[in-house]
Design an enzyme around this catalytic site. Structure first.
Site, mmCIF file in Angstrom:
data_model
loop_
_atom_site.group_PDB
_atom_site.id
_atom_site.type_symbol
_atom_site.label_atom_id
_atom_site.label_comp_id
_atom_site.label_asym_id
_atom_site.label_seq_id
_atom_site.Cartn_x
_atom_site.Cartn_y
_atom_site.Cartn_z
ATOM 1 N N TRP A 196 -72.668 48.573 34.606
ATOM 2 C CA TRP A 196 -73.780 48.673 33.654
ATOM 3 C C TRP A 196 -74.936 47.787 34.102
ATOM 4 C CZ3 TRP A 196 -76.462 45.236 30.534
ATOM 5 C CH2 TRP A 196 -77.233 45.795 29.491
ATOM 6 N N HIS A 197 -74.577 46.645 34.697
ATOM 7 C CA HIS A 197 -75.615 45.735 35.154
ATOM 8 C C HIS A 197 -76.278 46.224 36.426
ATOM 9 C CE1 HIS A 197 -73.721 43.002 32.249
ATOM 10 N NE2 HIS A 197 -74.883 42.375 32.235
ATOM 11 N N GLY A 198 -75.560 47.017 37.203
ATOM 12 C CA GLY A 198 -76.183 47.528 38.418
ATOM 13 C C GLY A 198 -75.143 48.193 39.296
#
Lengths: 445, 287
Positions: free
Chosen positions: A300-302
């Site tokens: 989700w963060h990257g």
């Protein structure tokens, strides 16, 4: 356009508030929606168009498995298709930057809404205006907090406009702004300096100092933003959920992630972890569920290897805690605190460096068992330590709950509180005016 | 209104202060409209006022002749052979020789954050340094532009001790301010003032360092075309006797007129381990 922009604070926000308070009840959502569209549009018009289309599509598709279609034999398929489409859209943009601002946040909020509607926990929103106001709502648009629909919908239906909310919300906003401008932005220079020097040339004490400085910077940047969002929301009468609950007071990683970015944590808990069985299906299944949650949290963060490793490192720690460590940490809180203050910053080093090889170099400076670095200046620690000492110390003090409790949680000393907040606000204004301030760190997700 | 004041004290105080600030700036712009023009004039007058002050406060008349000579002979530049960028067998520019570390015991390095980095990582520990993040040729001598460790201004530093050689590394912070000509004129007057305060010192003007290709490819003024223009101007300030131009860029050139991409983390500052490239070049190009 961001919250720490002077035009936002002294032009946009007052205009939006005045319009909102003055217009009759039935037009208030129009004011909110229009302000939010302008706010987002000043950043990028194509992204605004994307969110508008996304909103309309989701509004329509939710109707295919709820309301009149609640007994539709294919409602399960419609629901799955809708959620899958949202996930696909998010994944596509994550793999094809530039990532539209806020997409990770609004997509998760839309999916949460749809899951809640499908499970009949909340009724489907029948007003496109209200639904659009919800997705665009500018206080939470760029970086959350990630809300549930029912946390916002009451206010959208019947707008409570009390002066106390205006005042209290503004106070929260000022605290958040101070965290961002006077702590996060000031401390950020230290971490920047490390990449200018080159990690291989950083002394070991400096590497540890840098790690804790980054820890403080990240916290005050994101917590500061969240408070600004909550404060602005409050000024419009919205009670947005807390995102940070003195996380560094935790004694375990498991506890930390209930108190850090709490709205993301609860999204994964309510919509992934618990539906998979949570911790109720035996230890093996629990561990597997944790693996799924933390891999997804990393992604989700990257969609980059360092975020995957970061998520997995947290999985390993939480799994170990679940298996046996947590009980021991809870009963030896001093050890728990020390453990947390070492382990969490170390995991941030995975988070902070997109380039995996530089993570290796940084860890070799933290734990110099193999090499002594290249061209290290042993005075770097004292030089930067002294230069940043006041901000680092202030940061450490603000890790404790007392400063916020005093400024936001007490009914006494009101004159002092107003005086202090006024001073903080105008010091921030001067600082913003003097420097090009740093963009919010979670704006990239 | 009274209820509002009672229930929203912080909002009220903020509105009042904001109105006062706004009113003050409006009044200020009416009363002092020429404020910006004035600073430009002061800058312009610096170079013409210096020789006069030199004449009035000096003891040794020969020094006056020396300083004005430097200014007027700015046109005749020393033409030392420019080493080909990136060539491994870099010919030492004619007129320069190699020196050991002891050469720098009476040296002063003047500059911005690059010089701070050079001080920490260049390995020339016996020299003196006057450096400050953001130091600019346009505000070189005055308060509050003090050295980050001694707390003295450049003028105080130059009056305090006698130096045999003074190295200058400035220009990247000024890349967005003024034309090339404006920049070179200010650099020239700065050199004149330094010569006046330290008449026996040799002055080395170092080329402005290139930026990396990724930094240069952005839309900003930070590109190597601008750097090269200014360096050409700086070359004309050398006189071959007391003032020399050092093409330190050749030590970090990637062969295409940029700083090697991997030499920098932010495109402008050298990483610590590459500062020795500069010190080696400086050691090999002394007079």
């Amino acid at each position: 356009m961001t919250f720490s922009n002077l035009y936002f604070i002294f032009a946009f926000l007052p205009c939006a508030l005045i319009a909102y308070y003055l217009v009759p009840e039935k037009y208030k959502n129009y004011v909110l929606l229009l302000s939010s569209v302008i706010f987002y549009g000043l950043g990028s018009w194509w992204q605004t168009g994307l969110l508008a289309a996304d909103t309309a599509a989701n509004y329509f598709m939710t109707g295919l498995f709820s309301g009149k279609n609640a007994k539709n034999p294919h409602r399960r398929e419609m629901f799955a298709l809708t959620v899958a489409a949202n996930v696909a859209l998010l994944a596509w943009f994550k793999c094809h930057p530039p990532i539209p601002v806020g997409i990770s946040f609004y997509t998760f909020q839309i999916i949460a809404y749809q899951i809640d509607v499908y499970r009949n926990d909340i009724p489907r929103e029948n007003s496109l205006l209200r639904f659009g106001t919800y997705t665009f709502l500018f206080p939470k648009l760029q970086e959350g907090p990630i809300t549930r629909y029912d946390e916002v919908s009451d206010q959208l239906k019947c707008h409570v406009c009390e002066k106390e909310n205006l005042e209290y919300g503004f106070r929260i906003f000022v605290v958040g702004l101070s965290y961002k401008i006077l702590l996060a932005d000031k401390i950020s220079g230290l971490w920047k300096q490390l990449s200018i020097i080159g990690y291989e040339s950083v002394s070991t004490p400096m590497a540890w100092l840098g790690m804790w400085a980054y820890t403080l910077q990240l916290y005050f940047d994101f917590h500061g933003y969240s408070l600004m969002a909550i404060g602005i929301g409050r000024m419009f009468g919205f009670m947005l959920p807390k995102n940070f609950v003195t996380p560094y007071g935790s004694t375990s990683v498991s506890e930390f992630y209930r108190r850090w970015h709490a709205t993301l944590g609860r999204w994964f808990r309510d919509y992934i972890y618990i539906p998979l069985g949570g911790s109720r299906a035996g230890m093996k299944r629990t561990i597997l569920n944790l693996l799924v949650v933390w891999t997804l949290t990393g992604l989700w963060h990257g969609v980059k290897w360092n975020f995957v490793f970061w998520g997995l490192s947290l999985f390993v720690l939480i799994a170990i805690e679940k298996l046996f460590l947590r009980k021991w940490l809870d009963s030896h809180p001093v050890v728990g605190h020390i453990y947390l203050l070492f382990v969490i910053p170390l995991t941030w080093m995975l988070f902070a460096n997109a380039d995996v090889s530089s993570i290796g170099i940084y860890f070799s400076r933290l734990f110099p068992v193999v090499s002594a670095g290249i061209d290290v200046n042993l005075c770097d620690f004292s030089e930067y330590g002294l230069r940043y000492a006041p901000y680092l110390l202030a940061g450490v003090v603000c890790l404790f709950p007392q400063p916020e409790k005093f400024l936001l949680g007490t009914k006494k000393y009101q004159k002092a509180v107003v005086a202090i907040l006024s001073v903080l606000l105008w010091v921030c204004v001067v600082s913003i005016h003097r420097n090009a301030s740093n963009p919010f760190m979670y704006l990239q997700f | 209104m009274k209820a509002f004041m009672k229930k929203c004290p912080l909002v009220m105080v903020t509105i009042v202060i904001a109105l006062v600030v706004a009113a003050t700036s409006v009044v200020k712009s009416f009363v002092f409209p020429a404020a910006e023009n004035k600073t430009q004039e002061t800058h312009g007058n610096v170079s013409s006022s210096l020789p006069q002050s030199a004449a009035s406060s000096l003891c040794a008349p020969s020094n006056v002749a020396g300083s004005s000579k430097t200014v007027s002979s700015a046109g005749s530049a020393v033409s030392h052979a420019q080493p080909k960028p990136g060539s491994s067998a870099q010919k030492r520019a004619s007129g320069f020789k190699s020196s050991g570390k002891e050469y720098f015991s009476d040296a002063l390095f003047v500059g911005d954050s690059l010089t701070e980095g050079f001080k920490d990582y260049g390995g020339i520990d016996n020299a003196s340094y006057f450096c400050r993040v953001g130091l600019s040729i346009y505000q070189l001598f005055e308060h509050p532009k003090t050295d980050s460790s001694t707390g003295l201004t450049l003028e105080q530093t130059l009056r305090k001790k006698k130096y045999g050689k003074i190295y200058m590394l400035l220009g990247i912070n000024e890349i967005g301010t003024g034309s090339t000509d404006y920049f070179v004129r200010h650099y020239s007057s700065a050199v004149t003032k330094i010569r006046f305060l330290q008449p026996d010192a040799v002055i080395y003007i170092q080329s402005i360092l290139y930026v990396t290709p990724s930094k240069a490819s952005g839309k900003s003024v930070f590109n190597n075309t601008n750097v090269r223009k200014r360096n050409s101007g700086l070359k004309t300030l050398a006189d071959g006797k007391n003032i020399f131009y050092l093409n330190v860029d050749s030590a970090i050139d990637d062969g295409n007129g940029n700083m090697h991409e991997e030499y920098s983390g932010d495109g402008v500052h050298l990483k610590a381990k590459y500062y020795p490239l500069l010190s080696t070049y400086i050691e090999e190009h002394t007079v």
